[in-house]
Write a protein that holds these residues in place. Structure first.
Motif, short mmCIF file in Angstrom:
data_model
loop_
_atom_site.label_atom_id
_atom_site.label_comp_id
_atom_site.label_asym_id
_atom_site.label_seq_id
_atom_site.Cartn_x
_atom_site.Cartn_y
_atom_site.Cartn_z
N ALA A 134 0.83 -1.21 0.00
CA ALA A 134 0.00 0.00 0.00
C ALA A 134 0.86 1.26 0.00
CB ALA A 134 -0.94 -0.01 1.21
N MET A 135 1.94 1.25 0.79
CA MET A 135 2.83 2.41 0.84
C MET A 135 3.53 2.63 -0.50
SD MET A 135 2.81 4.08 3.68
CE MET A 135 4.37 4.91 3.60
N SER A 136 3.97 1.52 -1.14
CA SER A 136 4.64 1.68 -2.44
C SER A 136 3.66 2.19 -3.50
CB SER A 136 5.25 0.34 -2.87
OG SER A 136 4.24 -0.63 -3.08
N ALA A 137 2.41 1.69 -3.46
CA ALA A 137 1.40 2.19 -4.40
C ALA A 137 1.13 3.67 -4.18
CB ALA A 137 0.12 1.38 -4.25
N LEU A 138 1.05 4.05 -2.91
CA LEU A 138 0.82 5.46 -2.59
C LEU A 138 1.99 6.32 -3.05
CD1 LEU A 138 -1.09 7.45 -1.15
CD2 LEU A 138 0.19 7.03 0.95
N TYR A 139 3.20 5.79 -2.88
CA TYR A 139 4.39 6.53 -3.30
C TYR A 139 4.39 6.73 -4.82
CZ TYR A 139 9.20 7.40 -4.68
OH TYR A 139 10.32 7.92 -5.27
N ARG A 140 4.09 5.65 -5.57
CA ARG A 140 4.04 5.77 -7.02
C ARG A 140 2.97 6.76 -7.46
NH1 ARG A 140 4.52 0.14 -6.65
NH2 ARG A 140 2.31 -0.11 -7.14
N HIS A 141 1.83 6.72 -6.76
CA HIS A 141 0.74 7.63 -7.10
C HIS A 141 1.16 9.08 -6.88
CE1 HIS A 141 -3.77 8.78 -6.56
NE2 HIS A 141 -3.25 9.22 -7.67
N ILE A 142 1.74 9.35 -5.71
CA ILE A 142 2.15 10.72 -5.38
C ILE A 142 3.30 11.17 -6.29
CG2 ILE A 142 3.17 12.17 -3.59
CD1 ILE A 142 1.62 10.59 -1.53
N ASN A 143 4.24 10.23 -6.57
CA ASN A 143 5.36 10.57 -7.43
C ASN A 143 4.88 10.90 -8.84
OD1 ASN A 143 8.28 10.73 -7.92
ND2 ASN A 143 7.95 8.95 -9.20
N GLY A 144 3.92 10.10 -9.35
CA GLY A 144 3.36 10.40 -10.67
C GLY A 144 2.65 11.74 -10.69
N HIS A 145 1.92 12.03 -9.61
CA HIS A 145 1.24 13.33 -9.51
C HIS A 145 2.26 14.46 -9.47
CE1 HIS A 145 -1.73 16.30 -8.23
NE2 HIS A 145 -0.91 16.63 -7.26
N ALA A 146 3.36 14.25 -8.73
CA ALA A 146 4.39 15.29 -8.64
C ALA A 146 5.03 15.54 -10.01
CB ALA A 146 5.45 14.89 -7.62
N GLN A 147 5.26 14.46 -10.78
CA GLN A 147 5.85 14.63 -12.10
C GLN A 147 4.90 15.38 -13.03
OE1 GLN A 147 6.87 10.68 -13.37
NE2 GLN A 147 8.74 10.58 -12.14
N ARG A 148 3.60 15.02 -12.96
CA ARG A 148 2.64 15.74 -13.80
C ARG A 148 2.55 17.21 -13.40
NH1 ARG A 148 -0.07 10.85 -12.92
NH2 ARG A 148 -1.31 11.76 -11.24
N GLN A 149 2.62 17.46 -12.09
CA GLN A 149 2.56 18.84 -11.62
C GLN A 149 3.81 19.62 -12.04
OE1 GLN A 149 2.24 19.46 -7.30
NE2 GLN A 149 0.43 20.68 -7.70
N ALA A 150 4.98 18.94 -11.98
CA ALA A 150 6.22 19.59 -12.42
C ALA A 150 6.16 19.92 -13.90
CB ALA A 150 7.42 18.68 -12.12
N LEU A 151 5.58 19.00 -14.71
CA LEU A 151 5.42 19.27 -16.13
C LEU A 151 4.48 20.44 -16.36
CD1 LEU A 151 5.92 18.50 -19.07
CD2 LEU A 151 4.06 16.86 -18.90
N SER A 152 3.40 20.49 -15.56
CA SER A 152 2.45 21.59 -15.68
C SER A 152 3.12 22.92 -15.33
CB SER A 152 1.25 21.35 -14.76
OG SER A 152 0.36 22.44 -14.78
N PHE A 153 3.95 22.92 -14.25
CA PHE A 153 4.67 24.13 -13.87
C PHE A 153 5.65 24.55 -14.96
CE2 PHE A 153 4.10 23.14 -9.08
CZ PHE A 153 2.86 23.73 -9.12
N GLU A 154 6.30 23.56 -15.60
CA GLU A 154 7.26 23.89 -16.65
C GLU A 154 6.55 24.52 -17.85
OE1 GLU A 154 10.82 24.32 -18.63
OE2 GLU A 154 10.42 23.85 -16.52
N LEU A 155 5.38 23.95 -18.21
CA LEU A 155 4.61 24.53 -19.31
C LEU A 155 4.16 25.96 -18.97
CD1 LEU A 155 2.42 21.46 -20.37
CD2 LEU A 155 4.37 22.42 -21.59
N GLU A 156 3.77 26.15 -17.70
CA GLU A 156 3.34 27.48 -17.28
C GLU A 156 4.52 28.45 -17.31
OE1 GLU A 156 0.86 29.12 -13.47
OE2 GLU A 156 0.61 27.00 -14.02
N ARG A 157 5.70 27.97 -16.89
CA ARG A 157 6.88 28.82 -16.91
C ARG A 157 7.25 29.21 -18.34
NH1 ARG A 157 11.99 28.91 -17.90
NH2 ARG A 157 11.89 26.82 -18.78
N SER A 158 7.09 28.24 -19.28
CA SER A 158 7.37 28.52 -20.68
C SER A 158 6.42 29.59 -21.22
CB SER A 158 7.26 27.24 -21.51
OG SER A 158 8.19 26.28 -21.08
N GLU A 159 5.14 29.51 -20.80
CA GLU A 159 4.17 30.52 -21.24
C GLU A 159 4.54 31.89 -20.71
OE1 GLU A 159 0.21 30.27 -21.64
OE2 GLU A 159 0.11 28.23 -22.36
#
Length: 372
Positions: A134-159
């Motif tokens: 359960a902890m590893s699944a939660l970690y992967r979930h949060i890590n994936g969310h963090a990567q998507r959020q980082a990509l979103s921030f990068e796109l926003e920074r580019s704009e």
């Protein structure tokens, strides 16, 4: 003024019984079942069924507490609640599945030492392994969310960076406009002050030129075709002002007319040659405008036989006295073409000046439309 502070958002829950999660439960159940196979006396299918049942119940509880309750006290982290719920449900799920699968046997399973051993092993594995999964699944979930959020921030920074670039270009453009217009009006004033009979004709030509040029002054991007129309009109205007002291020629590759370039770029070079090369010279001179395409790049050159580049105290040629036009043009070219453009300034022998723009030959718009 109203203000609000939003709490940090938890990653959006995945599907309650999504295939990725069910697949993990299936793999773990098969692996544990194979490990227990030598010591398990009943059928392996029954063992696998019990393992799968306990695992799926834990998965269901994990998904439920991922969604409920929607709001938690600040002192309670959701992941703690999920892991605790997964661990607590293990003995209840094990009791239920053992009672269900031994319903047809005459003896109560809790009084059978072998079945109790299996019950204890299954409960122990559920308590030890499942929370870690359960902890590893939660970690992967949060890590994936963090990567998507980082990509979103990068796109926003580019704009933001693109908006800053557009703002910088507009600022430079507003500096070019009055610089060009005031220089042109100053030329007309000189004719009027000197009482030249050509003052009226030049003024009429200037009015006609401005009618064509002013609507394009606020455009950040233009084409070489439109630029050359302005250049020709400007040179004809200057030739009327000093017919005996200035001659010009224009030689352009036909394929280059549709190439995109910053507005007023070529005109800035021509105006610089007139004002700082031909005007100060007693004998005047010749201005030659050439545009060539070579290896996917555009080479636009403006040459004159005027007084040439100014020299400093050490005899080095520089841009002193050339005005703000070339300085702004160099910066605009760097911004528009992301550093892939050059403005070269060289001296001619015995006297004169060469200014050459070297930039990528692009046929699409260089500057995106402004956002409303």
């Amino acid at each position: 003024m109203n203000s609000s502070v939003s709490a940090p958002s938890f990653p959006k829950p995945q599907p309650l019984m999504g295939w990725r999660r069910v697949r993990v439960v299936l793999i773990v159940s098969v692996v544990v079942g194979l490990i227990w196979l030598p010591i398990f006396q009943s059928s392996w299918v029954l063992l696998l069924f019990r393992l799968l049942f306990v695992g799926l119940v834990q998965l269901l509880i994990y998904g439920l507490f991922e969604r409920w309750p929607q709001r938690l006290p600040l002192w309670l982290a959701r992941w703690v609640l999920q892991v605790a719920a997964v661990a607590i449900v293990v003995p209840f799920a094990t009791v239920f599945i053992y009672s269900l699968t031994t319903f047809s046997t005459p003896a109560v399973w809790s009084l059978d030492d072998k079945k109790m051993l299996g019950f204890g092993l299954l409960t122990a594995v559920g308590l030890l392994v499942s929370p870690w999964i359960a902890m590893s699944a939660l970690y992967r979930h949060i890590n994936g969310h963090a990567q998507r959020q980082a990509l979103s921030f990068e796109l926003e920074r580019s704009e933001f960076a693109r908006d800053a670039l557009d703002s910088r270009l507009r600022l430079l453009q507003t500096q070019v406009e009055p610089h060009f217009l005031f220089n042109t009006l100053a030329n007309v004033r000189e004719l009027v002050d000197s009482g030249s009979p050509q003052a009226s004709a030049v003024l009429n030509s200037l009015i006609a030129y401005l009618r064509a040029a002013v609507p394009n002054l606020n455009n950040a991007s233009s084409t070489l075709g439109r630029e050359l129309e302005l250049v020709r009109a400007y040179l004809e205007l200057m030739h009327m002002r000093m017919p005996d002291r200035m001659q010009f020629s224009i030689d352009v590759d036909e394929a280059a007319l549709k190439i995109q370039c910053p507005s007023m770029s070529l005109l800035t070079l021509v105006e610089n040659s007139v004002r700082h090369g031909i005007d100060p010279s007693e004998d005047g001179g010749q201005i030659d405008v050439t545009v060539r395409l070579k290896d996917g790049r555009c080479l636009a050159q403006v040459s004159d036989t005027g007084i040439g580049l100014a020299q400093d105290a050490h005899g080095n040629q520089g841009s002193k006295g050339l005005g703000t036009g070339l300085t702004n043009l160099r910066e605009r070219m760097q911004l528009v073409f992301s550093g892939d453009a050059q403005l070269s300034l060289t001296a001619r022998v015995p006297h004169g000046f060469n200014a050459e723009l070297n930039f990528p030959a692009q046929f699409e718009s260089l500057v995106s439309g402004s956002k409303s």
